[in-house]
Design a protein around this motif. Sequence first.
Motif, PDB file in Angstrom:
ATOM      1  N   ALA A 286       0.829  -1.218   0.000  1.00 47.51           N
ATOM      2  CA  ALA A 286       0.000   0.000   0.000  1.00 47.51           C
ATOM      3  C   ALA A 286       0.857   1.259   0.000  1.00 47.51           C
ATOM      4  O   ALA A 286       2.061   1.222   0.280  1.00 47.51           O
ATOM      5  N   GLY A 287       0.236   2.375  -0.279  1.00 51.22           N
ATOM      6  CA  GLY A 287       0.947   3.658  -0.379  1.00 51.22           C
ATOM      7  C   GLY A 287       1.318   4.251   0.967  1.00 51.22           C
ATOM      8  O   GLY A 287       0.914   3.753   2.031  1.00 51.22           O
ATOM      9  N   GLU A 288       2.084   5.358   0.893  1.00 49.53           N
ATOM     10  CA  GLU A 288       2.594   6.002   2.108  1.00 49.53           C
ATOM     11  C   GLU A 288       1.477   6.555   2.989  1.00 49.53           C
ATOM     12  O   GLU A 288       1.682   6.773   4.190  1.00 49.53           O
ATOM     13  N   GLU A 289       0.296   6.763   2.395  1.00 50.05           N
ATOM     14  CA  GLU A 289      -0.817   7.298   3.184  1.00 50.05           C
ATOM     15  C   GLU A 289      -1.287   6.295   4.241  1.00 50.05           C
ATOM     16  O   GLU A 289      -2.029   6.644   5.155  1.00 50.05           O
ATOM     17  N   THR A 290      -0.822   5.042   4.133  1.00 50.67           N
ATOM     18  CA  THR A 290      -1.244   4.032   5.112  1.00 50.67           C
ATOM     19  C   THR A 290      -0.286   3.961   6.310  1.00 50.67           C
ATOM     20  O   THR A 290      -0.514   3.191   7.231  1.00 50.67           O
ATOM     21  N   HIS A 291       0.781   4.768   6.276  1.00 49.34           N
ATOM     22  CA  HIS A 291       1.751   4.737   7.377  1.00 49.34           C
ATOM     23  C   HIS A 291       1.050   5.045   8.703  1.00 49.34           C
ATOM     24  O   HIS A 291       0.366   6.063   8.838  1.00 49.34           O
ATOM     25  N   GLY A 292       1.214   4.132   9.670  1.00 46.99           N
ATOM     26  CA  GLY A 292       0.611   4.328  10.989  1.00 46.99           C
ATOM     27  C   GLY A 292      -0.878   4.048  11.021  1.00 46.99           C
ATOM     28  O   GLY A 292      -1.529   4.278  12.038  1.00 46.99           O
ATOM     29  N   ARG A 293      -1.409   3.548   9.915  1.00 49.68           N
ATOM     30  CA  ARG A 293      -2.870   3.394   9.830  1.00 49.68           C
ATOM     31  C   ARG A 293      -3.277   1.936   9.817  1.00 49.68           C
ATOM     32  O   ARG A 293      -2.483   1.031   9.617  1.00 49.68           O
ATOM     33  N   TYR A 294      -4.556   1.745  10.004  1.00 47.84           N
ATOM     34  CA  TYR A 294      -5.193   0.436  10.110  1.00 47.84           C
ATOM     35  C   TYR A 294      -6.042   0.227   8.860  1.00 47.84           C
ATOM     36  O   TYR A 294      -6.802   1.129   8.476  1.00 47.84           O
ATOM     37  N   MET A 295      -5.875  -0.907   8.219  1.00 53.23           N
ATOM     38  CA  MET A 295      -6.658  -1.188   7.017  1.00 53.23           C
ATOM     39  C   MET A 295      -7.615  -2.357   7.271  1.00 53.23           C
ATOM     40  O   MET A 295      -7.308  -3.270   8.031  1.00 53.23           O
ATOM     41  N   SER A 296      -8.753  -2.293   6.629  1.00 56.89           N
ATOM     42  CA  SER A 296      -9.717  -3.389   6.704  1.00 56.89           C
ATOM     43  C   SER A 296     -10.378  -3.474   5.335  1.00 56.89           C
ATOM     44  O   SER A 296     -10.565  -2.442   4.685  1.00 56.89           O
ATOM     45  N   ASN A 297     -10.697  -4.659   4.894  1.00 60.22           N
ATOM     46  CA  ASN A 297     -11.285  -4.840   3.559  1.00 60.22           C
ATOM     47  C   ASN A 297     -10.420  -4.208   2.470  1.00 60.22           C
ATOM     48  O   ASN A 297     -10.924  -3.677   1.475  1.00 60.22           O
ATOM     49  N   CYS A 298      -9.088  -4.205   2.691  1.00 61.05           N
ATOM     50  CA  CYS A 298      -8.111  -3.693   1.717  1.00 61.05           C
ATOM     51  C   CYS A 298      -8.126  -2.177   1.565  1.00 61.05           C
ATOM     52  O   CYS A 298      -7.528  -1.660   0.613  1.00 61.05           O
TER      53      CYS A 298
END
Length: 338
Positions: A286-298
């Motif tokens: 995933a991209g840098e915008e996901t740094h420190g973040r939680y993903m669900s359902n992609c």
Amino acid sequence: MIIVALIAKAYRSKFLPTPSDVYNHFRPLPYPTKDCTGMTVIVTGANTGIGREAARHFVRLNAARVILGCRNTTKGEAAKTSIETSTGRPDVVEVWQVDLGSFASVREFCRRADARLDRLDVLLENAGVAVLPHRPLEGHNEEITVNVISTMLMGLLLLPVLRRTAMRFNTVPHLTFVASGGHYYTDLEEVRDAASIFDELRRDRDMKSRYMVSKMLLLLAVRQLATETNTSGKPQVVINMLNPGFCRTELWRNTPAAFRWIVDLVGLTARSSEMGSRTLFSAAVAGEETHGRYMSNCVLSDESPWARSPQGYEVQGRVSAELKAIVDGVDPGVSNNI
Ligand SMILES: NC(=O)c1ccc[n+]([C@@H]2O[C@H](COP(=O)([O-])OP(=O)(O)OC[C@H]3O[C@@H](n4cnc5c(N)ncnc54)[C@H](OP(=O)(O)O)[C@@H]3O)[C@@H](O)[C@H]2O)c1
């Protein structure tokens, strides 16, 4: 009447899935297509379940080297054969022994990776356990040792290898943790006011599973790690986490039979391992915008309301400080890798 009130309360406090959660669960997730040519990938707990299926996607999508971190190498070799057969790509998969129930084993695995890998593009920390009743391991409850302490220890030990890769190859490697929607089911009420959260968790007061708690602790620790490593506003290594959703795997094998029957019954509606593995792959590329973040359902998603509350952030600081002290006790100075 009482039951309706309880269900309404559970919905209000977000301790039950909402209708949209249920809907999303049945939606097919995007099939991985991103090319991984040249990449070196480590997936822990990759001999079975969603970890093995995520490793299969990396091999199919042309990764140069995919290391299955497994505690049982016989099971690891079986997974390797299965992946090679289905993808038709020999000489890509390697099986490396690692037991996250042993700090010495985690250190040895990371020493080997540091010495032998010229690059590491993805460290996908997937290995995890759910155990009931408690089993002590390395001075903590097994779920805390495996799902939190060893997982963070490995991340910190291999962060320099990921950074080295970023500099040598001008890429943005990923340190991706498999979290869980299970964190919604706890606000750490039983331990959050204790002088030491990890000491309090060592007590076997009520024999409740520590699984949800372990996933909340991991989430808080990952969030803090990502904050501390991103001082320039542009991460050198993307650190993120994901919820695979409810998947039909062997996760509950260490729980009592009656509990497993219920899980198996509910599990009739669960995702296949392959469907769940798509969430791992998508976070790991995933991209840098996901740094420190939680993903669900992609896709990017919100952590639980409690995790996002002021109290959640206050407890995050304490969890992180305690965890650093624990891993520094295992490998002196490792928290300086942040
Ligand atoms: N299934 C779900 O519904 C679900 C939902 C949310 C999150 N998750 C998370 O997804 C991850 C993968 O779980 P799964 O569902 O695929 O379960 P699984 O089929 O039980 O796979 C777990 C993997 O972790 C490995 N593992 C466990 N303890 C280990 C240790 N001490 N050292 C090294 N490896 C160890 C297992 O190895 P062995 O085969 O040797 O035991 C196995 O390869 C876990 O972190 C889990 O918490 C799963």
